[in-house]
Design a protein around this motif. Structure first.
Motif, mmCIF file in Angstrom:
data_model
loop_
_atom_site.group_PDB
_atom_site.id
_atom_site.type_symbol
_atom_site.label_atom_id
_atom_site.label_comp_id
_atom_site.label_asym_id
_atom_site.label_seq_id
_atom_site.Cartn_x
_atom_site.Cartn_y
_atom_site.Cartn_z
ATOM 1 N N ARG A 1 0.859 -1.110 0.143
ATOM 2 C CA ARG A 1 -0.230 -0.185 0.110
ATOM 3 C C ARG A 1 0.802 1.193 0.261
ATOM 4 O O ARG A 1 0.480 2.106 -0.557
ATOM 5 C CB ARG A 1 -0.802 -0.218 1.347
ATOM 6 C CG ARG A 1 -2.078 -1.000 1.156
ATOM 7 C CD ARG A 1 -3.205 -0.771 2.380
ATOM 8 N NE ARG A 1 -3.780 0.391 2.199
ATOM 9 C CZ ARG A 1 -4.945 0.501 1.492
ATOM 10 N NH1 ARG A 1 -5.595 -0.379 0.638
ATOM 11 N NH2 ARG A 1 -5.328 1.695 1.375
ATOM 12 N N LEU A 2 2.036 1.209 0.557
ATOM 13 C CA LEU A 2 3.025 2.332 0.696
ATOM 14 C C LEU A 2 3.427 2.675 -0.658
ATOM 15 O O LEU A 2 3.503 3.844 -1.197
ATOM 16 C CB LEU A 2 4.114 2.187 1.750
ATOM 17 C CG LEU A 2 4.797 3.262 1.960
ATOM 18 C CD1 LEU A 2 3.973 4.323 2.864
ATOM 19 C CD2 LEU A 2 6.138 2.491 3.164
ATOM 20 N N MET B 1 8.700 2.653 5.398
ATOM 21 C CA MET B 1 8.318 1.420 5.646
ATOM 22 C C MET B 1 8.324 0.928 6.913
ATOM 23 O O MET B 1 7.383 0.011 7.492
ATOM 24 C CB MET B 1 9.107 0.405 4.441
ATOM 25 C CG MET B 1 8.962 0.562 3.069
ATOM 26 S SD MET B 1 9.822 -0.496 2.229
ATOM 27 C CE MET B 1 11.262 0.565 1.789
ATOM 28 N N GLU B 2 9.272 1.431 7.757
ATOM 29 C CA GLU B 2 9.215 1.304 9.328
ATOM 30 C C GLU B 2 7.851 1.668 9.990
ATOM 31 O O GLU B 2 7.329 0.819 10.792
ATOM 32 C CB GLU B 2 10.661 1.666 10.000
ATOM 33 C CG GLU B 2 11.783 0.967 9.530
ATOM 34 C CD GLU B 2 12.909 1.780 9.886
ATOM 35 O OE1 GLU B 2 13.874 1.394 10.666
ATOM 36 O OE2 GLU B 2 13.159 3.089 9.805
ATOM 37 N N THR C 1 11.494 -2.565 12.406
ATOM 38 C CA THR C 1 12.769 -2.113 12.284
ATOM 39 C C THR C 1 13.394 -2.271 10.912
ATOM 40 O O THR C 1 12.913 -3.219 10.171
ATOM 41 C CB THR C 1 13.790 -2.529 13.280
ATOM 42 O OG1 THR C 1 14.004 -3.812 13.128
ATOM 43 C CG2 THR C 1 13.160 -2.254 14.762
ATOM 44 N N ARG C 2 14.246 -1.468 10.460
ATOM 45 C CA ARG C 2 15.123 -1.752 9.144
ATOM 46 C C ARG C 2 15.724 -2.999 9.292
ATOM 47 O O ARG C 2 15.607 -3.829 8.107
ATOM 48 C CB ARG C 2 15.925 -0.653 9.144
ATOM 49 C CG ARG C 2 16.801 -0.690 7.809
ATOM 50 C CD ARG C 2 17.829 0.400 7.551
ATOM 51 N NE ARG C 2 17.022 1.779 7.737
ATOM 52 C CZ ARG C 2 17.124 2.657 7.112
ATOM 53 N NH1 ARG C 2 17.896 3.059 6.060
ATOM 54 N NH2 ARG C 2 16.420 3.880 7.267
ATOM 55 N N THR C 3 16.037 -3.388 10.375
ATOM 56 C CA THR C 3 16.857 -4.909 10.396
ATOM 57 C C THR C 3 15.876 -5.963 10.048
ATOM 58 O O THR C 3 15.927 -7.091 9.345
ATOM 59 C CB THR C 3 17.472 -4.870 11.648
ATOM 60 O OG1 THR C 3 18.488 -4.232 11.827
ATOM 61 C CG2 THR C 3 18.213 -6.359 11.884
ATOM 62 N N ALA D 1 13.578 -10.162 6.817
ATOM 63 C CA ALA D 1 12.414 -10.921 5.928
ATOM 64 C C ALA D 1 12.395 -10.751 4.726
ATOM 65 O O ALA D 1 11.845 -11.793 3.937
ATOM 66 C CB ALA D 1 11.230 -10.329 6.818
ATOM 67 N N PHE D 2 12.659 -9.631 4.079
ATOM 68 C CA PHE D 2 12.334 -9.283 2.619
ATOM 69 C C PHE D 2 13.615 -8.914 1.830
ATOM 70 O O PHE D 2 13.283 -8.966 0.368
ATOM 71 C CB PHE D 2 11.263 -8.239 2.614
ATOM 72 C CG PHE D 2 10.068 -8.620 3.150
ATOM 73 C CD1 PHE D 2 9.232 -9.582 2.774
ATOM 74 C CD2 PHE D 2 9.820 -7.681 4.774
ATOM 75 C CE1 PHE D 2 8.010 -9.594 3.348
ATOM 76 C CE2 PHE D 2 8.567 -7.907 5.178
ATOM 77 C CZ PHE D 2 7.787 -8.896 4.660
ATOM 78 N N GLY D 3 14.517 -8.595 2.375
ATOM 79 C CA GLY D 3 15.710 -7.961 1.569
ATOM 80 C C GLY D 3 15.342 -6.448 1.570
ATOM 81 O O GLY D 3 14.994 -5.632 2.276
ATOM 82 N N ASN D 4 16.223 -5.814 0.675
ATOM 83 C CA ASN D 4 16.480 -4.334 0.578
ATOM 84 C C ASN D 4 15.139 -3.881 -0.062
ATOM 85 O O ASN D 4 14.297 -4.443 -0.431
ATOM 86 C CB ASN D 4 17.692 -4.015 -0.513
ATOM 87 C CG ASN D 4 17.653 -4.729 -1.745
ATOM 88 O OD1 ASN D 4 16.507 -5.145 -2.143
ATOM 89 N ND2 ASN D 4 18.912 -4.811 -2.333
ATOM 90 N N LYS D 5 15.316 -2.580 -0.363
ATOM 91 C CA LYS D 5 13.986 -1.969 -0.948
ATOM 92 C C LYS D 5 13.637 -2.563 -2.406
ATOM 93 O O LYS D 5 12.404 -2.754 -2.342
ATOM 94 C CB LYS D 5 14.275 -0.357 -1.132
ATOM 95 C CG LYS D 5 13.202 0.444 -1.537
ATOM 96 C CD LYS D 5 13.317 1.739 -1.648
ATOM 97 C CE LYS D 5 12.365 2.669 -2.504
ATOM 98 N NZ LYS D 5 12.753 4.023 -2.354
#
Length: 194
Positions: free
Chosen positions: A18-19, A33-34, A40-42, A47-51
């Protein structure tokens, strides 16, 4: 023994989807996203990898949800005309529904082409091809059932309907009202009267 994750990955991915859908790829930061997921970014990276990986997964989720919705519409439509009309009206709903950020994530992301690599462009292309195949199948069924003439130009008309759907996304984002787009649907569906 692996630790259990303390969050629902699907729920987090929906929030990220949605973002991206709301802000676009370029304007979406890791801080956004945080905030949207409460993670957290970590945790997001783990969980998903980078942007870029997050975007690919969010785009994949969006494509799956839309294709499932469109398939339900087609299955419930009694005629080719009803199926095409309902699909085009569903495109309008994607923009104006209170549950939607507006527009179509695939079309909007293609327009914001800077974030795409070969994988995400292939995902978008595959969705457009699936849309074309679905429209062709609807029209072929209409021919088989006698709703459309035996010489009805299926491929070209399917492409026109697909282009109308994408065009309505752009027009809606440009501020064209829903009533005007619904009139466009009625006009476009008259192509079936050949």
């Amino acid at each position: 023994m692996a630790r259990n994750k303390q969050f629902d990955e699907q729920q987090a991915l929906q929030a990220v989807m949605r973002l991206f859908w709301t802000k676009g790829y370029g304007a979406t930061s890791m801080q956004d996203m945080e905030a949207a997921t409460g993670l957290t970014r970590t945790s997001l990276y783990n969980a998903f990898g980078n942007k870029n990986r997050l975007f690919k997964q969010a785009l994949g989720l969006y494509i799956t949800l839309v294709q499932e919705k469109f398939q339900r519409i087609v299955e419930q439509a009694p005629t080719a005309r009803a199926a095409i009309s309902s699909l085009l009206e569903a495109v309008i709903d994607l923009h104006f529904s209170k549950d939607s950020p507006g527009g179509c994530l695939v079309v909007l992301s293609v327009m914001e082409s800077s974030q795409h690599d070969t994988e995400t462009m292939a995902m978008a292309e595959a969705m457009f091809q699936a849309e074309q195949r679905m429209l062709v199948a609807i029209l072929e069924k209409g021919k088989k059932q006698g709703e459309l003439a035996a010489d009805f130009p299926v491929e070209g008309t399917a492409t026109t309907f697909a282009a109308a759907a994408s065009g309505m996304v752009v027009l809606a984002k440009a501020g064209v009202p829903a009533a005007t787009l619904s009139e466009m649907v009625r006009t476009t569906v008259r192509l079936l009267d050949r």
